[in-house]
Enzyme design. Structure first.
Site, PDB file in Angstrom:
ATOM      1  CE  LYS A  32     -18.674  13.165  14.947  1.00  0.00           C
ATOM      2  NZ  LYS A  32     -18.572  11.808  15.478  1.00  0.00           N
ATOM      3  CB  THR A  92      -0.864   0.050   1.269  1.00  0.00           C
ATOM      4  OG1 THR A  92       0.015   0.080   2.399  1.00  0.00           O
ATOM      5  CG2 THR A  92      -1.757  -1.167   1.371  1.00  0.00           C
ATOM      6  CD  GLU A 149      -5.341  -1.950   1.450  1.00  0.00           C
ATOM      7  OE1 GLU A 149      -5.568  -1.347   0.374  1.00  0.00           O
ATOM      8  OE2 GLU A 149      -4.755  -1.413   2.407  1.00  0.00           O
TER       9      GLU A 149
END
Lengths: 540, 540
Positions: free
Chosen positions: B434, B184, B329
């Site tokens: 957030k 990755t 993945e």
């Protein structure tokens, strides 16, 4: 070194999960003759859970065999989804076989329960006395039908489903376990069972979705005329769910008129069936008209697809016919006759008349009399052998090692293969005619004869000949009103094949006998010939 | 009940056998900047056998790792065929990573030999000192290059092949054994290794051939701009062989001008690359002209594909862009954003802006903060989890259980999923902002900003805020010559999102930092912000 990938099995349950959610709003449409019954895949999935609960309630557990005796319809699709997904084995019975043969097959497979279409109740009543292990009969449609079947417990399919919950704990299944069984419709000898695995079924279901095969996708509406009771409807049922194509089911309405009406009203894009179906559709449209413009592809297989039929579909109806080859033992998708890119129109026809190339995952080779592998050069003639993850390696409880060769399946089909894998069949191994030490292709003679405007059907068999060992006998069915002599047909053939291959013996008959799946039955022809049933015309 | 089917493994060797025979006359075409090198698949197969013999001669046996440090070209395809088929493991190194990171990855994977493009020799020379286990370096192209690499034995690829036989006894390989590895390109933390199996690779290679994905077939000519050194070139290399499509390899010529020239001269039909490639191609054609009419499909993925780019390709070039989503993945093909049939044009656009549905064999679900599965209703926002036979279930020598959840892969992507499986990503889990207890989608703000005519690129990150916990910071790269204020951009955003989501803090920068595979690197942006590298404009 082990990979890090998840060990997720390829199963029918995963086909069901995918198709009934991602494509849950697509439909299985069942023809009723004057209309349709429509059911979304999501609803079919919920009904599959009900059916699974019902079958468990009747004692179906582990790998018991649940048979079907059904047309192509929504309930047959539900059985396709349910039985393998619950870990049991779906056994599709060929409704067209002799009742005693069906009984033998059901006994050999150890069928425990059978789902029967109420429209087939009369036929099933003839079969039931030959079935000895069956405990439960589940009848679709009219709940009054079949209530009097003796020796078994009879249930109404809809009543069973209505009583059950829509939730079922589908088990984890080993992908190499059997998912479904189909018996060969052997034109010789007893039927033999092939047990497809979940893995082979999943992989085979991807076949119709591949760009080099039929490229099924969610813009398609697929009509499997080819029965679900034999050779998995060529994989079109499961592939429909994976591709998100609507499945248009003809039920028992397999005559040309209803089929044309169904294609028109459902705007079918892909349809699959044996050549005789498409011959009938062509004749019907010539007579009564019809609009097949929604079709992007007609798949034809099961027997050789004459160029004349393909050409008529193309020029008169604007529809492409794609010839496909396969057999029960190959799930059945084997090869498709797409011409390669960059060839002339006439070359393309040559490819389209052959059986094409094996779909990926499958491999083929050519083997001679002594078992030696022959060159794939388009010249050498031998038996085609295949292998691959959706090819059977044995028969159920019956090894028949003569059908296998060093891990390859002997197809019983004889022909050539070129260096790019294009197959050109010339005969079934058992139909090959050996005349004076040379092979004559019965299929080639038949195809040429069937391209004659006066000939409706023709089949050629080998018969004993004192001088040559064997010679061809040509059986011909003339078109209504046509009148042509054996001499004229000999002349016609002479323009296409060497003179020594042209038959001297002819018979003009009303119909070529057919097997239960619509193929010419040369076994029956040979029997009729030996019984003296054919009036032979000699011509030289 | 065991099935009767043959136990034929799905392996890279079977992809090679099929592609190099059935499609042996199709070609791998490598761009040389001013022309092409052409090699048939049959020849590539023969050279694969030579390469296998050479690697055996250098001591490669069992499951040793053979790395590549290469562009997309014919030799890289030969390595793709050879290394897994001989039972060894192909490890594609990402040439764009930091040399020390490449060294770490090669050591972690225990690479034994590496094949290096001579055009990459200078870059490789910087990497080699960080590689400690490598014994052999094989250099393609110019045999003089790299002869002085220290501490390893250096070979010329062509000299090795020339000395070997074209026949190699390819071993039987377990389909669950590792075929290839890819690490990755983690935007955070150390790279982690995924080891693809033969089975996962074969199944994944069928993906691009499916009618609902790219429908690759033998009429195609496929240009993988996306590198073979990362995430398998989206499966296009192996799929090209299975589909019989020509593979057109760009080698190191990845600039818009050469790519347009290559598409024109090879009449490419399908091309795949990240959005920035296609933004560059669009800008180039607007400036210098170009003919992309041979393309039937452009696949874009790796990061969200703005509607403005898709619309410009469609209206200006007549080419459809299909958005695809996936990750190392997931092999990487995950979902494709084909709109379902029967929707309006505007609805279709909404589907095309999202990430689409998972390809068959894959399954997805949505999971909330506490690990609870959320409804797939198009409303609930959660992390996307996937599973399937080509999804990794762990990392090589590094379990990282936080990435997995009850047998599912946590993708780290946050968004919604509707009842038909359509995914709409709103953020990477780690990029979610957030604010006052509510989530703000950085991707949505970016996509809207990038549809503004004066904005070339935009990326939004969350920064600490005393009052709200977090607030968005919008980084903007203006088009050359453009001049627009933060106030004007706030006004523009207000027309599309609730007022409270509009950023107050802005920075105008020359370039958004990118990862080695061309994605916005928000990690680098956060670092730059914390170092005070950005000049912040406040606007309210």
């Amino acid at each position: 070194m082990r990979s890090t990938m998840m060990d997720i099995p390829l199963t029918v349950a995963s086909i069901m999960r995918y198709g009934t959610t991602v494509f849950g709003n697509r439909e299985v449409v069942t023809f009723t003759g004057d209309g349709t019954r429509r059911r979304s895949y999501e609803e079919a999935g919920r009904r599959a859970a009900r059916l699974a609960n019902a079958l468990r309630g009747l004692g179906v557990d582990a790998d018991q065999r649940v048979a079907t005796f059904m047309w192509n319809n929504a309930e047959h699709l539900e059985a396709y989804l349910t039985v393998p997904s619950m870990g049991a084995v779906l056994h599709t019975l060929n409704i067209r076989l002799d009742p005693a043969e069906i009984g033998y097959i059901a006994g050999h497979a150890e069928d425990y329960a059978v789902i029967v279409d109420s429209s087939l109740a009369a036929r099933f009543a003839e079969v039931l006395p030959h079935m000895h292990g069956i405990k439960h009969v589940i009848v679709t449609g009219d709940p009054a039908v079949g209530a009097d079947f003796p020796g078994v417990t009879v249930h109404s399919y809809e009543d069973l489903l209505a009583a059950e919950s829509e939730s079922f704990a589908w088990p984890e299944v080993d992908e190499r376990a059997a998912a479904a069984m189909c018996y060969t419709s052997g034109t010789t000898g007893r039927s033999k069972g092939v047990a497809y695995s979940h893995r082979s079924t999943y992989l085979h279901s991807l076949g119709p979705c591949l760009g080099n095969a039929f490229g099924l996708n969610e813009r398609d509406s697929v009509l499997p005329v080819v029965p679900m009771f034999h050779a998995n409807a060529w994989g079109l049922a499961y592939a429909g769910l994976l591709a998100g194509a609507d499945l248009v089911m003809p039920d028992r309405y397999l005559q040309p008129g209803p089929l044309v009406k169904l294609i028109e009203s459902e705007r079918v894009t892909v349809a699959g069936g044996v050549p005789t179906i498409w011959l009938g559709v062509l004749a019907h449209i010539r007579e009564a008209g019809g609009d097949l413009s929604s079709l992007r592809l007609v798949i034809a297989g099961g027997s050789a697809v004459p160029r004349s039929l393909q050409a008529a579909f193309q020029s008169e109806l604007g529809v492409r016919i794609l010839q496909a080859w396969g057999m029960t033992e190959t799930s059945p998708l084997g090869s498709v006759a797409n011409p390669p890119p960059g060839v002339t129109e006439e070359e393309a026809w040559r490819y389209r008349e052959g059986q094409g190339r094996l779909i990926c995952t499958l491999e083929g080779r050519l083997v001679g009399d002594g078992g030696a592998v022959l060159p794939s050069d388009g010249e050498a003639v031998g038996e085609i052998e295949v292998r691959g993850p959706w090819v059977t390696g044995s028969y159920y409880k019956d090894d028949d090692p003569g059908k296998f060769h060093d891990g390859w399946l002997r197809t019983g089909d004889v022909g050539t293969m070129d260096e790019r894998g294009f197959i050109q069949l010339t005969d079934r191994a058992k139909d090959v005619i050996k005349s004076g030490g040379e092979w004559i292709s019965s299929m080639m003679l038949e195809n040429i004869l069937m391209s004659h405007p006066d000939v409706a059907e023709s089949a050629v068999i080998g018969i004993a000949d004192e001088k040559w060992g064997e010679r061809p006998l040509a059986a011909v069915v003339l078109r209504p009103g046509a009148d042509v002599s054996a001499e004229k047909l000999r002349e016609f053939l002479s323009g296409h094949v060497p003179r020594w291959q042209v038959p001297e013996r002819w018979c003009f008959i009303a119909e070529i006998p057919k097997t239960s799946v619509g193929k010419f039955s040369k076994r029956q022809m040979r029997e009729a010939y030996h019984h003296g049933d054919y009036e032979i015309v000699e011509a030289r």
